[in-house]
Design a protein around this motif. Structure first.
Motif, short mmCIF file in Angstrom:
data_model
loop_
_atom_site.label_atom_id
_atom_site.label_comp_id
_atom_site.label_asym_id
_atom_site.label_seq_id
_atom_site.Cartn_x
_atom_site.Cartn_y
_atom_site.Cartn_z
N LEU A 135 0.81 -1.21 0.00
CA LEU A 135 0.00 0.00 0.00
C LEU A 135 0.84 1.27 0.00
N PRO B 102 4.19 3.30 -0.72
CA PRO B 102 5.39 3.26 -1.55
C PRO B 102 6.60 3.81 -0.82
N ARG B 103 7.08 3.04 0.15
CA ARG B 103 8.24 3.52 0.88
C ARG B 103 9.46 2.70 0.47
N PRO B 104 10.55 3.35 0.16
CA PRO B 104 11.70 2.62 -0.39
C PRO B 104 12.45 1.74 0.62
#
Lengths: 246, 247, 214
Positions: free
Chosen positions: C149, C151-153
């Motif tokens: 859910l 979009p964290r790298p």
């Protein structure tokens, strides 16, 4: 300045310097308490209202002063520990808490004993005694919180936060209790608000107060030293020190 | 997890690095308020238990002391305040505990939002569902203690105002003890001494109303205490939560 | 300006015991770094330090070249951490749980996205049940849906394979690899043997590893 603070924060350095300071503090404390005690108990004039029973003031007032000051000192040490992460400050705060609780107890007990000749009862909900009782509970809280954590680092931080919260609250508690007292029992005899004391009475009191403060510093130095040894037991300098000692 | 490529084009192409979130704090605070409200309302007993406790304690006093209406009337302001204070205190232990146990507390601490504000949102919900209902219920119990007429409104207002401070101060204790398995008794030990000023001015306001004296000074001081608590408590709560999560 | 988390001379002392010290670590885009070590070697502690939860360490952390203390919020906005506990509220439905997490990130979010994420982790049809009624593995999956859910790298995952069935494990492993291919980075502890790939790298804690003493 910074270098000095960090030097001060080094347990090893503190251990060395406190070894030299400690005897002086003890000497001053014993001398002042002896002089103040003998003068106050034997030579100061008796109170025109209370007679000799007022002499308990020479223990009660210094203990009460110290009880409040130690809490402030403990919170200050907690603040230093939280902001600059100086562990030495936390060690000092650790040893201050039981000492402060002890002083609060002495103040409460001497107040109760004093109450017998003055009020004819061991306990009266006097404003000062009530604040002192609440302060005692605050000390117990800090000590209990520190004891409840298994991790010492967390315990130190938690106790520091609680001490700081407590120190913000102490004046609020003090003023609200005084306000409450005047509302419920106006114009009764209050233990320490009295007509101006003559010099022969307050001079020994001042000496006693100073003596108690020196005593506090001396005890804190001594107990912080043993706390350092306990916490740094695995460090090389402590092992060398103990190895040399025996 | 190979299916459902229908979703947004997140799944391919390089990931962007997020910048500083902007304006997200309000979204997060509102969502936390809503989440805690929903949680409390789904477990209604947590809302009702403090109220039942309050009523029970008040029932104990006439039984333990005397049903004499005159005697009860003189001690009613203090009794109502002390019982409400204890009821609020009792519910505080759970404020962060379930979040701590299921791991959402550490996620709360890892959100890129100001923790003090999020903690304040949680405390606000606690007050809304504990302090405020207690304040609304107090006049009913006041009748049972023959509280003199004319002080009912002041009782409710002083409790509503005071319990907000109680929630804030108590949350510090709850945050400090959330990581401890036997935090329940300890929290009372930490928090009760700090409750005393609020108790003095809260019960004092009701007493003043009974005596026909002005109550605005008391209520103003209660307000001032609340302001002080609002300034300091959120930071203390945030710091305490960070300590507790370290275990 | 790419993703880069560095630790320099990292040391952690817990109550007079060094969990690790002199630990240098570089996490870059496109890597899976697995932290290994026996129980009690400080894997979870290291993950907590690297995810900014513990301030109680020595050494320096840098996020994209800047000291962590100064860029903490920017770092947190790029981090997704899954701990031992799934962080899923039993009284809330899966959708409500995810909505709160989106809001914590500062985004109001979109119901379709949440539904899609739940479908991806195999929870289609369970969206509206209180998660307390789901199995432990399904609750884990709700937590894992956050990977889809948000979009964290940078992902920091502490034992993410716990309670997941075999298909789920394979899918999650594929998901981690897909994440690195897109320039993400994964820091993970697990007892599960990860498929060897060019992206995989190991850091060993405990005896003989990056940091030991006593």
């Amino acid at each position: 300045m910074w270098a000095f603070i960090h030097k001060l924060g080094s347990p090893k350095w503190f251990y060395g310097i406190s070894a030299r300071l400690s005897p002086w503090c003890w000497g001053v404390a014993v001398a002042l308490i002896l002089v103040g005690g003998v003068w106050g108990l034997a030579f100061a004039p008796a109170d025109y209202q209370q007679g000799h029973s007022f002499r308990i003031i020479y223990v009660h007032v210094p203990a009460a002063f110290l009880a409040q000051s130690i809490f402030v000192a403990m919170a200050a040490a907690g603040f230093i520990f939280m902001v600059w992460k100086i562990k030495l400050a936390d060690m000092a705060a650790t040893v201050m808490a039981p000492l402060g609780a002890g002083m609060t107890f002495v103040a409460l007990f001497s107040g109760a004993v004093w109450g017998v000749p003055t009020w004819g009862t061991w306990w009266q909900w006097d404003a000062r005694l009530t604040s002192m009782l609440i302060l005692f509970f605050l000390y117990i809280g800090v000590i209990a919180l520190r004891g409840a954590f298994t991790s010492r680092d967390s315990a130190s931080r938690a106790a520091s936060v609680l001490a700081m919260v407590g120190v913000i609250n102490i004046p609020i508690i003090k003023y609200s209790v005084e306000w409450w007292y005047t509302l419920h029992q106006p114009a009764t005899f209050s233990v320490t608000s009295r007509p101006a004391m003559p010099t022969e009475m307050w001079a020994p009191l001042l000496i006693m107060v100073l003596g108690f403060y020196s005593f506090f510093i001396a005890v804190t130095l001594m107990r912080t030293r043993s706390e350092i040894l306990r916490r740094e037991a695995s460090k090389r300098w402590v092992r060398e020190l103990l190895g040399e000692g025996g | 997890m190979s299916s459902a490529e229908s979703g947004p084009a997140r799944r391919d192409g390089p990931l962007p690095l997020a910048g500083e979130p902007e304006g997200g704090a309000m979204v997060a605070i509102r969502a936390t308020l809503k989440r805690d409200l929903v949680l409390m309302l789904r477990r209604r007993s947590e809302v009702l238990n403090p109220l039942v406790f309050f009523a029970l304690v008040i029932t104990l006093f006439p039984i333990g002391i005397s049903p004499d209406p005159e005697l009860l009337a003189t001690i009613a302001p203090g009794l109502l305040w002390v019982a409400a204070l204890l009821a609020a205190l009792l519910s505080l232990d759970g404020l962060f505990r379930s979040d701590y146990e299921d791991g959402s507390l550490e996620q709360l601490l890892l959100s890129p939002q100001p923790l003090a504000a999020l903690a304040l949102a949680k405390v606000a919900v606690h007050w809304l569902l504990t302090g405020l209902p207690l304040a609304l219920m107090a006049p009913v119990l006041g009748i049972m203690l023959s509280l003199p007429a004319g002080s009912y409104g002041v009782l409710a207002v002083s409790l509503a105002l005071g319990s907000a401070s109680l929630s804030l101060i108590g949350a510090i204790g709850a945050a400090l003890t959330v990581g401890l398995s036997r935090g329940g008794v300890l929290i009372s030990l930490l928090v009760l001494p700090l409750y005393i000023p609020v108790l003095i001015f809260g019960a004092g306001a009701v007493q003043a109303a009974i005596l026909g004296a002005g109550v605005s000074a008391h209520l103003a001081i209660l307000g001032a205490l609340l302001a002080v608590a609002l300034i300091f408590a959120p930071w203390a709560i945030a710091a305490s939560l960070r300590i507790s999560i370290n275990g | 300006m790419s993703l880069r988390l560095q630790a320099r001379k990292l040391a952690c002392e817990r109550d007079d015991r060094w969990l690790f010290h002199d630990l240098d670590l570089d996490l870059c885009a496109g890597e899976i770094v697995r932290v290994e070590g026996p129980n009690g070697s400080g894997k979870t502690t290291l993950l907590k330090i690297l995810s900014g939860q513990l301030a109680d360490y020595r050494g320096e952390l840098f996020w994209r070249g800047a000291p962590m203390r100064r860029v903490r919020r920017d770092f947190l906005a790029n981090l997704l951490y899954l701990g031992h506990a799934p962080g899923v509220k039993a009284a809330l439905t899966a959708l409500e749980n995810l909505a709160w997490y989106q809001a914590l990130a500062g985004a109001s979010g979109d119901e379709d996205d949440r539904l899609a994420a739940l479908e991806t982790v195999g929870l289609a049809g369970f969206e509206d049940l209180p998660t307390g009624q789901l199995s432990a593995g399904q609750q884990r999956r709700v937590a894992l849906a956050r990977l889809e859910l948000m979009p964290r790298p940078l992902w920091v995952l502490d034992e993410p394979f716990t309670a997941i069935d075999r298909e789920g494990v394979a899918a999650l492993e594929a998901r981690l690899e897909a994440h690195t291919r897109r320039g993400g980075c994964v820091l993970v502890t697990t007892h599960h043997a990860l498929r060897a790939s060019s992206a995989l790298r190991s850091v060993r804690l405990g005896e003989g590893g990056a940091g030991v003493e006593r």
